[in-house]
Design a protein around this motif. Structure first.
Motif, short mmCIF file in Angstrom:
data_model
loop_
_atom_site.label_atom_id
_atom_site.label_comp_id
_atom_site.label_asym_id
_atom_site.label_seq_id
_atom_site.Cartn_x
_atom_site.Cartn_y
_atom_site.Cartn_z
N ASN A 1 23.51 -46.43 40.92
CA ASN A 1 23.57 -45.19 40.16
C ASN A 1 24.31 -45.32 38.82
N SER A 2 24.89 -46.48 38.54
CA SER A 2 25.61 -46.67 37.29
C SER A 2 24.66 -46.64 36.10
N TYR A 3 25.12 -46.08 35.00
CA TYR A 3 24.24 -45.92 33.84
C TYR A 3 25.02 -45.98 32.54
N ASP A 4 24.29 -46.18 31.45
CA ASP A 4 24.80 -46.03 30.09
C ASP A 4 23.98 -44.95 29.41
N ALA B 1 20.97 -50.18 34.46
CA ALA B 1 20.82 -51.64 34.47
C ALA B 1 20.21 -52.12 35.78
N ALA B 2 20.54 -51.47 36.90
CA ALA B 2 20.08 -51.92 38.21
C ALA B 2 18.62 -51.56 38.47
N ASN B 3 18.09 -50.57 37.76
CA ASN B 3 16.71 -50.13 37.99
C ASN B 3 16.17 -49.48 36.72
N PRO B 4 15.62 -50.28 35.78
CA PRO B 4 15.14 -49.74 34.51
C PRO B 4 14.05 -48.67 34.66
N GLN B 5 13.37 -48.61 35.81
CA GLN B 5 12.36 -47.58 36.01
C GLN B 5 12.96 -46.17 35.97
N ARG B 6 14.26 -46.07 36.17
CA ARG B 6 14.92 -44.77 36.18
C ARG B 6 15.31 -44.30 34.77
#
Length: 401
Positions: free
Chosen positions: A227-230, A260-265
């Motif tokens: 769930n981490s994001y920039d 970073a963990a799931n660019p589709q999001r």
């Protein structure tokens, strides 16, 4: 049922508490500048009722389950406002105890602190340095469970402005927000947010202001890195006094969030909020808020929540001692995007949140205040287990020594 939802507008609060706040006496010292330094201890007490405390769906009500409860909350605190030359120090710290009649497992102690140093250097530089801390029961809107959850929020911040020209000002800010829960050792909803702003304002001779602000946010979930994001934002802002009675605030532009963990999001959407204030008469005022914003979500079937809402508020000073206020708010929340984990279908959740409140405040003396309010809250969702309705009453009083 256990349900968490991140509020995109997070509140904040940190530090220690003075054990004997009420043993302090009020101190007032007039300085040459005619400013008054004030230390004021206070006490509060409130009685509350909610018809659906745990925000359970209608099915639970129809089954005959006990959903309502009454509780009380008593607090002591100390408020400070002190001027040192052109510098100003403010603080408010308090501790409380809450007891529930039916759901006694929610009995809890809490504490809050707000502290700020409003600094000034010369005629060009000014800003704030501050901290906040809050420890108390997790709101039932965010955590629907018969298990008690204590939430701790911390925020530290610094901001500054450089007025390098009579009509121009540069701004910069940084703040760190931390959210923790005590319900489990590695709670996936815990997060840290680091936010940095830089911007420029044009200051009109009329006192109005328009500007541009760029913001970078790093959202980190220590126990749910997926769930981490920039997030990067570029927005225009306007503070404008249209007339002697009408004032507008606007902040809007574009926001892009990357995982970073799931660019589709990844998502990129417009984001804006407009607030208008109207002083209709000497005793009556109205406010209007309209917004469309990108909200975060802990839902593993969605990458974000798009929140669109409207609120209308009003105040009326009926007499010198009695005032009436009201608020009506509605917000539509669309949980759009792709599934985070394999085997989970993409979210098509759609919520409509509504809240209405009416309150009356009575001030018998300069130091004593009594307030009563009623509210109705509903959440209609295409996910049946998420929907709920409730009504409530609150009566509280505050005395400053």
């Amino acid at each position: 049922m256990n349900h968490r939802r991140e509020n995109p507008v997070a509140g904040s609060y940190v530090l220690a508490l003075l054990a004997g706040a009420l043993t302090c006496t009020a101190v007032q010292a007039a300085e040459e500048s005619a400013a008054v330094d004030t230390f004021i201890p206070y006490a509060t007490f409130g009685a509350y009722y909610d018809a659906n405390l745990l925000r359970q769906p209608e099915a639970a009500k129809q089954s005959g389950a006990a959903l309502s409860d009454r509780w009380t909350r008593a607090a002591i605190g100390l408020r400070m406002d002190k001027e040192l030359g052109r510098q100003r120090l403010t603080a408010d710290l308090s501790a409380y105890h809450a007891e529930y009649d039916r759901f006694s497992q929610f009995n809890n102690d809490g504490k809050d602190l707000l502290a700020n140093w409003k600094w000034v250097i010369g005629n060009q530089f000014s800003g704030n340095v501050g901290t906040s801390y809050s420890e108390g029961l997790t709101p039932f809107d965010d955590y629907r469970s018969f298990e008690r959850s204590i939430r701790t929020q911390r925020k530290n911040y610094v901001d500054g402005s450089w007025r390098f020209h009579p009509s121009w000002q540069l701004n910069a800010a940084y703040n760190r927000f931390d959210l923790r829960y005590d319900t489990q050792a590695q709670n996936p909803s815990e997060r840290n947010l680091d936010m940095a702003d830089i911007g420029i304002d044009y200051l009109a001779k009329s006192g109005n202001k328009i500007g541009l602000v760029a913001r970078h946010i790093e959202g980190r979930y220590p126990y749910a890195d997926i769930n981490s994001y920039d997030q990067n934002e570029l927005k225009a802002k306007v503070d404008w006094q249209l007339t002697g009675k009408t004032y507008l605030q606007f902040l809007g532009g574009w926001a892009r969030r990357e995982y970073a963990a799931n660019p589709q999001r990844d998502s990129s959407v417009p984001s804006a909020r407009l607030t208008a204030y109207w002083k209709a008469t000497g005793k009556t005022a109205f406010s209007l808020g309209v917004w469309r914003e990108l909200g975060a979500t802990d839902d593993l079937a969605a990458n974000y929540a798009r929140n669109q809402g409207v609120s209308v508020g009003s105040t009326w000073d009926a007499t010198s001692k009695i005032s009436v206020d009201g608020l009506i708010m509605t917000e539509k929340r669309d949980y759009n995007g792709v599934a985070v984990m394999q085997g989970i279908a993409p979210s098509d959740r759609d919520d409509r949140y509504r809240n209405a409140m009416l309150g009356v405040t009575y001030k018998p003396t300069l130091h004593w205040r009594v307030r009563a309010s009623v509210y109705r809250t509903t959440l209609d969702s295409n996910i049946a287990a998420a929907s709920y309705k409730t009504n409530g009453v609150q009566i509280n009083t505050r005395y400053e020594f």
